[in-house]
Design a protein around this motif. Structure first.
Motif, short mmCIF file in Angstrom:
data_model
loop_
_atom_site.label_atom_id
_atom_site.label_comp_id
_atom_site.label_asym_id
_atom_site.label_seq_id
_atom_site.Cartn_x
_atom_site.Cartn_y
_atom_site.Cartn_z
N THR A 2 0.84 -1.19 0.00
CA THR A 2 0.00 0.00 0.00
C THR A 2 0.88 1.24 0.00
OG1 THR A 2 -1.68 -1.18 1.26
CG2 THR A 2 -1.82 1.21 1.27
N THR A 3 0.49 2.25 -0.78
CA THR A 3 1.22 3.51 -0.83
C THR A 3 0.29 4.62 -0.36
OG1 THR A 3 2.49 2.72 -2.72
CG2 THR A 3 2.50 5.08 -2.34
N MET A 4 0.81 5.52 0.47
CA MET A 4 0.02 6.67 0.90
C MET A 4 0.92 7.88 1.07
SD MET A 4 -1.04 5.95 4.89
CE MET A 4 -1.87 4.44 4.51
N GLN A 5 0.36 9.03 0.77
CA GLN A 5 1.08 10.30 0.86
C GLN A 5 0.80 10.96 2.20
OE1 GLN A 5 3.21 11.36 -1.57
NE2 GLN A 5 3.81 12.98 -0.19
N ILE A 6 1.87 11.39 2.86
CA ILE A 6 1.75 12.13 4.12
C ILE A 6 2.10 13.58 3.81
CG2 ILE A 6 2.60 12.41 6.49
CD1 ILE A 6 1.19 9.75 6.04
N ASN A 7 1.21 14.49 4.13
CA ASN A 7 1.45 15.91 3.95
C ASN A 7 2.10 16.45 5.22
OD1 ASN A 7 1.25 18.71 3.76
ND2 ASN A 7 -0.68 18.62 2.64
N GLY A 8 3.21 17.16 5.07
CA GLY A 8 3.94 17.67 6.23
C GLY A 8 3.14 18.63 7.09
N SER A 9 2.13 19.26 6.54
CA SER A 9 1.33 20.21 7.33
C SER A 9 0.07 19.54 7.89
CB SER A 9 0.93 21.41 6.47
OG SER A 9 0.13 20.99 5.38
N GLU A 10 -0.05 18.26 7.69
CA GLU A 10 -1.22 17.52 8.16
C GLU A 10 -1.30 17.50 9.69
OE1 GLU A 10 -1.26 12.92 8.69
OE2 GLU A 10 -2.06 13.35 6.69
N SER A 11 -2.50 17.58 10.18
CA SER A 11 -2.74 17.38 11.61
C SER A 11 -4.14 16.79 11.76
CB SER A 11 -2.63 18.70 12.38
OG SER A 11 -3.65 19.58 12.00
N GLY A 12 -4.35 16.10 12.87
CA GLY A 12 -5.68 15.58 13.15
C GLY A 12 -6.04 14.28 12.47
N THR A 13 -5.04 13.53 11.98
CA THR A 13 -5.30 12.24 11.35
C THR A 13 -4.61 11.15 12.15
OG1 THR A 13 -5.44 13.24 9.16
CG2 THR A 13 -5.06 10.87 9.23
N VAL A 14 -5.32 10.04 12.36
CA VAL A 14 -4.76 8.88 13.04
C VAL A 14 -4.82 7.71 12.07
CG1 VAL A 14 -5.08 7.25 14.95
CG2 VAL A 14 -5.46 9.69 15.32
N ARG A 15 -3.68 7.05 11.88
CA ARG A 15 -3.62 5.89 10.98
C ARG A 15 -3.48 4.62 11.83
NH1 ARG A 15 -1.52 10.11 8.49
NH2 ARG A 15 -2.12 10.47 6.34
N LEU A 16 -4.26 3.61 11.46
CA LEU A 16 -4.27 2.34 12.18
C LEU A 16 -3.71 1.25 11.28
CD1 LEU A 16 -5.18 0.62 14.65
CD2 LEU A 16 -7.40 0.41 13.50
N PHE A 17 -2.73 0.50 11.81
CA PHE A 17 -2.11 -0.61 11.09
C PHE A 17 -2.19 -1.86 11.94
CE2 PHE A 17 -0.05 3.26 9.74
CZ PHE A 17 0.02 3.14 8.35
N HIS A 18 -2.53 -2.98 11.30
CA HIS A 18 -2.48 -4.26 11.98
C HIS A 18 -1.06 -4.79 11.81
CE1 HIS A 18 -3.12 -8.67 12.44
NE2 HIS A 18 -3.74 -8.20 13.51
N LEU A 19 -0.52 -5.38 12.87
CA LEU A 19 0.85 -5.90 12.86
C LEU A 19 0.78 -7.42 12.97
CD1 LEU A 19 3.86 -5.37 12.86
CD2 LEU A 19 3.71 -4.79 15.28
N ASP A 20 1.13 -8.09 11.90
CA ASP A 20 1.03 -9.55 11.84
C ASP A 20 2.37 -10.19 12.19
OD1 ASP A 20 0.05 -12.08 11.42
OD2 ASP A 20 0.28 -12.01 9.24
N LEU A 21 2.64 -10.24 13.50
CA LEU A 21 3.87 -10.85 14.02
C LEU A 21 3.53 -11.59 15.31
CD1 LEU A 21 6.62 -8.06 13.74
CD2 LEU A 21 6.56 -10.21 12.49
N PRO A 22 4.33 -12.61 15.65
CA PRO A 22 4.13 -13.23 16.96
C PRO A 22 4.48 -12.25 18.07
CG PRO A 22 5.89 -14.34 15.71
CD PRO A 22 5.36 -13.24 14.86
#
Length: 183
Positions: A2-22
């Motif tokens: 997956t590719t996503m752009q992060i804007n340096g002036s961004e605020s107020g966004t929370v990104r959630l990632f699932h981590l598939d590891l033991p």
């Protein structure tokens, strides 16, 4: 990937990632080593990442609290997209990585998310509401014409006025004497 752009002036966004590891591999993956190696940063494809803002959560540690409730409480996540994904979020097991905008250090960058991370969603944070700006103390009441209850312009004590006048006269006398002796 997956590719996503992060804007340096961004605020107020929370990104959630699932981590598939033991469970035993989570700390090594999410902690930056003294040598600078940081598997989490590599898996995100991030150029800049601030460890202080990274939240790694073992869903089991939440006990009876759901992951969506944790996101709403701890990260003030809200919005219709978040509400629509609550069931999917609460079905996750294992570990998740939560990255608020501050985690990217106000740096514009393109993320290329790879295994063992899987992007679940990006959600907006609730913004702080401004408080009522009205002043309620007695000293704050009044007008610019001196009708208030305090401050330097509201000196009404006759004794204080006499002391101030006396101090001013004393200062003038000292200055006059200094000029007389000097000249």
């Amino acid at each position: 990937m997956t590719t996503m752009q992060i804007n340096g002036s961004e605020s107020g966004t929370v990104r959630l990632f699932h981590l598939d590891l033991p469970a035993e591999a989570i700390e090594r993956f999410t902690t930056q080593a003294g040598t600078g190696e940081w598997p989490l940063q590599y898996a995100l494809g991030a150029h800049r990442l601030r460890p202080a803002f990274i939240d790694v959560v073992s869903i089991r540690d939440l006990d009876s609290m759901s992951l969506s409730a944790y996101l709403a409480e701890a990260h003030q996540v809200k919005g219709s997209e978040f509400r629509g994904m609550r069931g999917q979020i609460d079905a996750l097991r294992g570990h998740v990585v939560i990255l608020p905008s501050q985690a990217f250090d106000h740096t514009s960058q393109t993320l290329t998310i790879s295994q063992p991370l899987r992007w679940v969603g990006s959600f907006e944070e609730e913004t702080a509401r401004p408080r009522d700006a009205s002043l309620s103390s007695r000293s704050a009441q009044g007008t610019a014409t001196g009708q208030g209850g305090g401050g330097l312009g509201a000196t009404r004590s006759p004794v204080l006025k006499l002391v101030l006048i006396g101090a001013a006269i004393l200062i003038l006398l000292v200055i006059a004497l200094a000029l007389r002796q000097g000249g």
